[in-house]
Write an enzyme that holds these catalytic residues in place. Structure first.
Site: not given
Length: 1233
Positions: A31, A33-34, A38, A152
Site C-alpha cells: 500500500v 513506501n516508507g 515497503q 516529516d
C-alpha cells in the site's frame, strides 16, 4: 488507549530475540513506501487488518531501524499517532538479510493528500482544515512533550481512519532531542514542506533547529489542504530548496478564507523559528480552539470518504499510500471497506493487548530460543548445504533461461532488422518505380509536345501552300486582267477621240471640280490625244505594277520612311499621279464623299497634289508574322518571272485580308497587338496599342485594295463604257465592307491568349505610385493563378535573336493579375505586372507591391540559344528603385515571354498573395493552427479561416497579443499578452469551442492559465529537445527557464532562473551543446551573451564594438549540423558567425542591403530579411543573396510565422490598419537554390 507499556532504552531492544511472524501475520498487498521499507496491508490471522512495514535489516540501517522501533514503542500510544503493535523477524537464507516486520495500526481511509485529490476543486472546507490541523497539533504536542521531532509532517504522512480519526505516521526520520542541547542539525525531510532552518543545515553546518520546524510543516500542510498543493510545488525540488529560505513566507492566495485562517497560517509560517509560536500556543489559536461543530465535521468527512470509495470502487477493499520522504507516488484508487460508523471498531483494544502480551512472551522465551538455536545449528548447516545446492541448480537454470532469452531476443532483433531491410528495399523499389513512372510520364508529355509541334508545323506548311496557290491563282487572274484592260484602253481611247474632235473644250479655270462625272471625263485643253492616252496607260500600268508585286508588302510594313511608296512611283514616271493613285490617296485619307470623284481622272499639271497620308510604321499582325517566310519565298519566284517590286501593294493587301478572314487567328484582342520585330534592321522601338494596330491595318487594306475589285468588274463588261466607269468603286466598296464585317466576327471568337501574340502597350499599362490602390475582389484570398503565366513579345535587349527561358515569379493580389518579365540590361530579371481583359486592352490600376529580383538559379533560366545567364543579383546599401531599372517609357509594362513553348507547373513558382481582410489595428504576431492562422493584434486574437472563404473569427477582444506559438500536441497556445505582458497559456480546445460551440463542458472551464507569476515578458522561445519542451523567457532584467511537465501536472514548471543580468535581454534562445549542456543565448542592445544553465555563469558571445550606439538584435539562428555549437547572430544590417564560446567561426559578415525590420530563419537553410524597400532571401551558411523582392514604394513589413515553404508576414499602412501577406516559395525552386 493502553499507556502501560514499559519504556525501554535502545539497548533493551534486541532484534535477534523477535519472533517469526509465520502463523501470526500474513501480507496481503503493498500500500505504500516508507523511508526504510515497503508498507503492506496485512492480516492478523485471528483478529483484524493491520499495517505491516517490511524492512531488510542490514548492519548500516540497524541503528536507524532500532531507533524507529524505539520511538514507536514509546510514543505511539496516543489517539493522534498510529499505534505500534509489535515487531517480528522473518528469517532469510544465508547470504540474504533478514526481514523486519513492523506491525502498526491500519488507517483505512487514506492520507490527507488522497482526500484533497478526491475533493472537487482540490480544496477542503475551512472547518475540515481546522479539525485536521487541530488533530495534527495534538499529535505533535504529544511528541514535543517527549522531546521528539517528527521532521516529516506533510499530507501523505497524516492518515485518516474510517471513523475520520487523524493519525500521524512514518517516524522513519523522527529524532529525539538531546536533552542538553535541545536542537538538531540533521538535514532530512521533504523539500516543499521543509522549514527554512532545516534547509539552512545543509548550507551551514553550525545551524540548528528544534521542534518548531514541525509547526512550519503543519502550516504548509494547511495550505496544501486549502489550495491542493504546497507552495512552489510546480518547481523542481532543488529549486524549491533554494527559494524557501530566500522568499518571504508563503500566504494563502485566495481572499475567500476567514481572517482566523490567515492568522493561523501567518503564525505557523514565521521564518525565524525562535519567534515562531509553540505547539501549545497554536492549540489555543482561535482557528483551532473555536470548533463548535466537530461532530458534524467528522460525519461530513466520513460520508465523503464513503462516497469517494463507492464512486471509485474497483476492488473489494481500500488501499492507500504510506509514503516516505523522498518519493511521491501516484494517487491510489480507493475501494470498498467496512460500514462506516462514529463508534470505534470493536476489538481494537483487545488486538493491542494481544500484541503486547505476545511481545512480553517473546522476551521470556528468548533464552530458550538461543539454546534451541544452538541445538539446531548442525541441522541448519546441513539444510544450508542442501539449500546451497538447490540455489546453485536454480542459478544454473536461471542462467540457462537468460541465455535462451538472450538468443531469442537476438533472433527477434535479427528478424526486425531483416524486416526493416525488406521495408527499406520495398520503399526503394517503390521509389524507383515511382521515378520510372514519372520518367515515362515525362517522356510521354515530351512526345505529345513533339507531336503537337509537328502537327502545328504541318498545319502551317499546309496554310502556306494554300496561300501560295492563292497567290499563283491571283497572279494568273491579274495577267488576264491586264490583257483585258489593255484592250479596253485601246477601245476607250478610240471612242474618246471622236467626241473631242467635234466639241470645243472649256478653259480649265472654269471647270467645276466638285461635280464628278462617270460618263465623260473632260480632258485638259493643252493635252493632245497622245498625251492623254499615255496618262491613262500610265495610270493603269501603275496599278498593275502594284498588283503583281506581293513580296513588297513586307517592306511596306517595316520601312521607316513614310515617303518610300511615293518615291518609288515617281522614280518610274515623272508624270502627275495616276487615277488609281488618286483614288488610293483619297481612300487613305478617309474621304467622306459618297460617290467616287472624277478629279483624279482629269487633273492638270497645275492642280495641287492632295496631301499624302504618311505611311504608318504599322506593326505586324500575328497572321502576317507567321506567314512572313513563305511569302518572301513566293516573292522571289514572282520577281524571277519578271514582275516589278513595288511598296504600295493593293491586291496582295486585299488578299491578305482575305487570308486573315479564312484562317482564324488564335490571338486575344487585348494582348495580340504587335510590336516591331527586333530582327528588322529599321524597326522602331515605339509601339501602339494592339487593337489600334489591327484597325489601321484593316483600313489601309480597304483603301489600298479597292481598285482590284473595280478592275475585275470592268473586265467582265468590256463593251459597255459607261458601265465600266460606274462599276469601278461601288463594287469594291461593297466587297470591302462585307470583308471588314467578317474580319470583325472572326476577331470576336478568338481564344483569349496565345504565346505567339505580341503586345506593346506603353500608353495603357503605365503604373504610378498613386495608382497602387488595392482593388478588392470577392473570394480572391486563396485564389490560384492559371496555368498560363507568360505572354510573348520581342525584346530589343536580347541580341542576335537570343531568347531566355525563365520561371515567372507570380505576385498575386486582391485581383487576378498577370505578371510579365523582361531581362534588364544588367542581366537581372525584372518582374512587372500587367493585366488584360478578354477582348479589349484597358487601362488598369496595378495592385502589385513587389518587384522581384531573382537569382537566375532560383528561376531555372535555360536560354534556348545556348547562352547561359550567370550574373547574380547585386544589391546596394541605398536600395534600388523600380524607376532606376525600367526600360525606356515605351517598353514599360511590356508582356514578355522568352520561352513560348515551355509552360511550367504552378507549384514551381514562388507566389505572394495578400488577404483581402484589413485589420483595424496593427498585427503583432501570428501562428498556424492546422491550416488556419491565429492572428494577434493590438486589440485582440482572431482566427483567419484559410480553408474557406477567408472569414475572420474573433476569439479574444480587448487584449494585446505580442507573441504566440501553437503547441498542438500539448493542446496549448503560448502567448505574451495583456497590458502587463504576462505569459499566458490558452487551451486550444477552449478556443475551438468558441468557434464551434459544441461542448458545453468546455465553456464552463477557464480557458487559460498563467505560467508562474511572470510579468513584463519581452520575448520567449519554445525549444524542443528530444521529448522535453523547454520554455526560455526574457523578462525586463532576467531570464527564466521552464520545462513542460506532463500529466498529472500538464503545465510548464520552473526549471532555472537567472536574475539581475547586466544587459537587459531583448531576444532569447536555448541551445543544447552536443546533447549534454544547456546554454541560454540572449541578445541585448549591447550585443549577444550566453548563460551556462548548470553553473549560472554569464559571458559575452559577440559585442559589435564598431557600432558606437546601441544595436537592435534581430535573430539568433542555431546553425544546423553543428551540435548546437555554432550560431548566426543578426543585428542591425549585419550577421556574424560565432560559436557558443564567443569565437568567430567564419570570416564572413552577412550584409543586408538595408536595415531590416524583421529577420527569420526559414526552411531549406535560408534566412529572410524584410526591409522598407525589399525582401531579401540569403543562404544561412554563406550569407550569399539568393533573391530579392523589391517594393514599389517604401512600406513597413513584419515577419509573422512560417511552416515548410509558406511564410506569412504583415504590412502596416497609414492609420494603423494591417493586412496579411502569404508567400509560397516554390518547392523545386527552393531545392535548386
Amino acid at each position: 488507549m493502553a499507556n502501560d507499556s514499559p519504556a525501554k532504552s535502545l539497548v533493551d531492544i534486541d532484534l535477534s530475540s523477535l519472533r517469526d511472524p509465520a502463523g501470526i501475520f500474513e501480507l496481503v498487498e503493498v500500500v505504500g513506501n516508507g523511508t526504510y521499507g515497503q508498507v503492506y496491508k496485512g492480516r492478523h490471522v485471528k483478529t483484524v487488518t493491520a499495517a505491516i512495514k517490511v524492512m531488510d535489516v542490514t548492519e548500516d540501517e540497524e541503528e536507524e531501524i532500532t531507533l524507529e522501533i524505539n520511538m514507536l514503542k514509546k510514543y505511539s500510544h496516543h489517539r493522534n499517532i498510529a499505534t505500534y503493535y509489535g515487531a517480528f523477524i522473518k528469517k532469510s537464507p544465508p547470504g540474504h538479510d533478514d526481514q523486519l516486520w513492523l506491525v502498526m495500526e491500519f488507517c483505512g481511509a487514506g492520507s490527507i493528500t488522497d482526500l484533497v485529490k478526491n475533493t472537487k476543486g482540490n480544496t477542503l472546507k475551512e472547518d475540515w482544515i481546522a479539525y485536521i490541523s487541530r488533530e495534527i497539533l495534538r499529535g505533535l504536542a504529544h511528541l514535543h512533550i517527549h522531546h521528539v521531532i517528527h521532521r516529516d509532517i506533510k499530507g501523505q504522512n497524516v492518515l485518516l481512519t474510517e471513523n475520520a480519526e487523524v493519525k500521524l505516521v512514518d517516524f522513519g526520520v523522527s529524532a529525539q532531542l538531546d536533552r542538553t542541547v535541545g536542537r538538531r542539525n540533521t538535514f532530512i525531510g521533504t523539500p516543499y514542506w521543509m522549514a527554512p532552518e532545516v534547509i539552512a543545515c545543509d548550507e551551514n553546518p553550525d545551524a540548528t533547529y528544534d521542534y518548531r520546524s514541525d509547526l512550519w510543516s503543519c502550516g504548509i500542510t494547511a495550505i496544501e489542504m486549502a489550495e491542493g498543493g504546497p507552495p512552489l510545488c510546480d518547481m523542481h525540488p532543488m529549486r524549491a530548496l533554494f527559494l524557501i529560505p530566500r522568499n518571504p513566507p508563503p500566504r494563502l492566495k485566495s481572499k475567500k478564507w476567514s481572517k482566523k485562517f490567515f492568522s493561523f497560517i501567518e503564525g505557523c509560517l514565521v521564518k525565524n523559528y525562535m519567534q515562531r509560536p509553540s505547539t501549545e500556543q497554536l492549540l489555543k489559536h482561535p482557528f483551532i480552539r473555536d470548533q463548535p461543530n466537530e461532530r458534524q465535521v467528522r460525519i461530513q468527512l466520513k460520508d465523503h470518504i464513503d462516497r469517494t470509495r463507492k464512486k471509485r470502487g474497483e476492488k473489494d477493499e481500500t488501499e492507500y499510500e504510506y509514503s516516505g520522504s523522498e518519493e511521491e507516488e501516484e494517487e491510489v484508487p480507493e475501494q470498498e471497506g467496512e460500514p462506516s460508523s462514529i463508534v470505534n471498531v470493536p476489538g481494537e483494544s483487545t488486538l493491542r493487548r494481544d500484541f503486547l502480551r505476545l511481545q512480553q512472551e517473546n522476551k521470556e522465551r528468548s533464552e530458550a530460543l538461543r539454546r534451541q538455536q544452538l541445538l539446531q545449528e548442525q541441522q541448519l548447516r546441513e539444510q544450508e548445504e542442501y539449500k546451497r545446492q538447490l540455489l546453485a541448480e536454480r542459478q544454473k537454470r536461471i542462467e540457462q533461461q537468460k541465455e535462451q532469452r538472450r538468443r531469442l531476443e537476438e533472433q527477434q532483433r535479427r528478424e526486425r532488422e531483416a524486416r526493416r531491410q525488406q521495408e527499406r528495399e520495398q520503399r526503394r523499389r517503390e521509389q524507383e518505380e515511382k521515378r520510372r513512372l514519372e520518367e515515362l510520364e515525362r517522356r510521354r508529355k515530351e512526345e505529345e509536345e513533339r507531336r503537337r509541334a509537328e502537327e502545328e508545323k504541318r498545319r502551317v506548311e499546309r496554310e502556306q501552300e494554300y496561300i501560295r496557290r492563292q497567290l499563283e491563282e491571283e497572279q494568273r487572274h491579274l495577267e488576264i486582267l491586264q490583257q483585258q484592260l489593255l484592250q479596253e484602253q485601246a477601245m476607250l481611247l478610240h471612242d474618246h477621240r471622236r467626241p473631242h474632235a467635234q466639241q470645243q473644250p472649256p478653259p480649265p479655270q472654269q471647270q467645276d471640280r466638285s461635280k464628278p462625272s462617270f460618263h465623260a471625263p473632260e480632258p485638259k485643253p493643252h493635252y493632245d490625244p497622245a498625251d492623254r492616252a499615255r496618262e491613262v496607260q500610265w495610270s493603269h500600268l501603275a496599278s498593275l505594277k502594284n498588283n503583281v508585286s506581293p513580296v513588297s508588302r513586307s517592306h511596306s510594313f517595316s520601312d521607316p520612311s513614310p515617303k518610300f511608296a511615293h518615291h518609288h512611283l515617281r522614280s518610274q514616271d515623272p508624270c502627275p499621279p495616276s487615277r488609281s493613285e488618286g483614288l488610293s490617296q483619297s481612300s487613305d485619307s478617309k474621304s467622306e464623299v459618297p460617290e467616287p470623284t472624277q478629279k483624279a481622272w482629269s487633273r492638270s499639271d497645275s492642280d495641287e497634289v492632295p496631301p499624302r497620308v504618311p505611311v504608318r510604321t504599322t506593326s505586324r499582325s500575328p497572321v502576317l508574322s507567321r506567314r512572313d517566310s513563305p511569302l518572301q519565298g513566293g516573292g522571289q519566284q514572282n520577281s524571277q518571272a519578271g514582275q516589278r517590286n513595288s511598296t504600295s501593294s493593293i491586291e496582295p493587301r486585299l488578299l491578305w485580308e482575305r487570308v486573315e478572314k479564312l484562317v482564324p487567328r488564335p490571338g486575344s484582342g487585348s494582348s495580340s497587338g504587335s510590336s516591331n520585330s527586333g530582327s528588322q534592321p529599321g524597326s522602331h522601338p515605339g509601339s501602339q496599342s494592339g487593337s489600334g494596330e489591327r484597325f489601321r491595318v484593316r483600313s489601309s487594306s480597304k483603301s489600298e485594295g479597292s481598285p482590284s475589285p473595280r478592275q475585275e468588274s470592268a473586265a467582265k463588261k468590256p463593251d459597255d463604257k459607261k458601265e465600266v466607269f460606274r462599276s469601278l468603286k461601288p463594287a469594291g466598296e461593297v466587297d470591302l465592307t462585307a470583308l471588314a464585317k467578317e474580319l470583325r466576327a472572326v476577331e470576336d471568337v478568338r481564344p483569349p491568349h496565345k504565346v505567339t501574340d505580341y503586345s506593346s502597350s506603353s500608353e495603357e499599362s503605365g503604373t504610378t505610385d498613386e495608382e497602387e490602390e488595392d482593388v478588392e475582389q470577392e473570394g480572391a484570398d486563396d485564389s490560384t493563378s492559371g496555368p498560363e503565366d507568360t505572354r510573348a513579345a520581342s525584346s530589343p535587349n536580347l541580341s542576335n535573336g537570343e531568347t531566355e527561358s525563365v520561371k515567372t515569379m507570380i505576385v498575386h493580389d486582391d485581383v487576378e493579375s498577370e505578371p510579365a518579365m523582361t531581362p534588364s540590361k544588367e542581366g537581372t530579371l525584372i518582374v512587372r505586372q500587367t493585366q488584360s481583359a478578354s477582348s479589349t486592352l484597358q487601362k488598369h490600376k496595378s495592385s502589385s507591391s513587389f518587384t522581384p529580383f531573382i537569382d537566375p538559379r532560383l528561376l531555372q533560366i535555360s536560354p534556348s540559344s545556348g547562352t547561359t545567364v550567370t550574373s547574380v543579383v547585386g544589391f546596394s546599401c541605398d536600395g534600388l528603385r523600380p524607376e532606376a531599372i525600367r526600360q525606356d517609357p515605351t517598353r514599360k509594362g511590356s508582356v514578355v515571354n522568352v520561352n513560348p513553348t515551355n509552360t511550367r507547373p504552378q507549384s514551381d513558382t514562388p507566389e505572394i498573395r495578400k488577404y483581402k481582410k484589413r485589420f483595424n489595428s496593427e498585427i503583432l504576431c501570428a501562428a498556424l493552427w492546422g491550416v488556419n492562422l491565429l492572428v494577434g493584434t493590438e486589440s485582440g486574437l482572431m482566427l483567419l479561416d484559410r480553408s474557406g472563404q477567408g472569414k475572420v473569427y474573433p476569439l479574444i477582444s480587448r487584449r494585446r497579443f505580442q507573441q504566440m506559438d501553437v503547441l498542438e500536441g500539448l493542446n496549448v497556445l503560448v502567448t505574451i499578452s495583456g497590458k502587463k505582458d504576462k505569459l499566458r497559456v490558452y487551451y486550444l480546445s477552449w478556443l475551438r469551442n468558441k468557434i464551434l460551440h459544441n461542448d458545453p463542458e468546455v465553456e464552463k472551464k477557464q480557458g487559460w492559465t498563467t505560467v508562474g507569476d511572470l510579468e513584463g515578458c519581452v520575448h520567449y522561445k519554445v525549444v524542443k529537445y528530444e521529448r522535453i519542451k523547454f520554455l526560455v523567457i526574457a523578462l525586463k532584467s532576467s531570464v527564466e527557464v521552464y520545462a513542460w511537465a506532463p500529466k498529472p501536472y500538464h503545465k510548464f514548471m520552473a526549471f532555472k532562473s537567472f536574475g539581475e543580468l547586466l544587459h537587459k535581454p531583448l531576444l532569447v534562445d536555448l541551445t543544447v551543446e552536443e546533447g549534454q549542456r544547456l546554454k541560454v543565448i540572449y541578445g541585448s542592445c549591447a550585443g549577444f551573451h550566453a548563460v551556462d544553465v548548470d553553473s549560472g555563469s554569464v559571458y559575452d558571445i559577440y559585442l559589435p564594438t564598431h557600432i558606437q550606439c546601441s544595436i537592435k538584435p534581430h535573430a539568433i539562428i542555431i546553425l544546423p549540423n553543428t551540435d548546437g555549437m555554432e550560431l548566426l547572430v543578426c543585428y542591425e544590417d549585419e550577421g556574424v558567425y560565432v560559436n557558443t564560446y564567443g569565437r568567430i567561426t567564419k570570416d564572413v559578415v552577412l550584409q543586408w542591403g538595408e536595415m531590416p525590420t524583421s529577420v527569420a530563419y526559414i526552411r531549406s537553410n535560408q534566412t529572410m530579411g524584410w526591409g522598407e524597400k525589399a525582401i531579401e532571401i540569403r543562404s544561412v551558411e554563406t550569407g550569399h543573396l539568393d533573391g530579392v523582392f523589391m517594393h514599389k514604394r517604401a512600406q513597413r513589413l513584419k515577419f509573422l510565422c512560417g511552416r515548410n515553404d509558406k511564410v506569412f508576414f504583415s504590412s502596416v499602412r497609414s492609420g494603423g490598419s494591417s493586412q496579411v501577406y502569404f508567400m509560397t516559395l516554390g518547392r523545386t525552386s527552393l531545392l535548386s537554390w
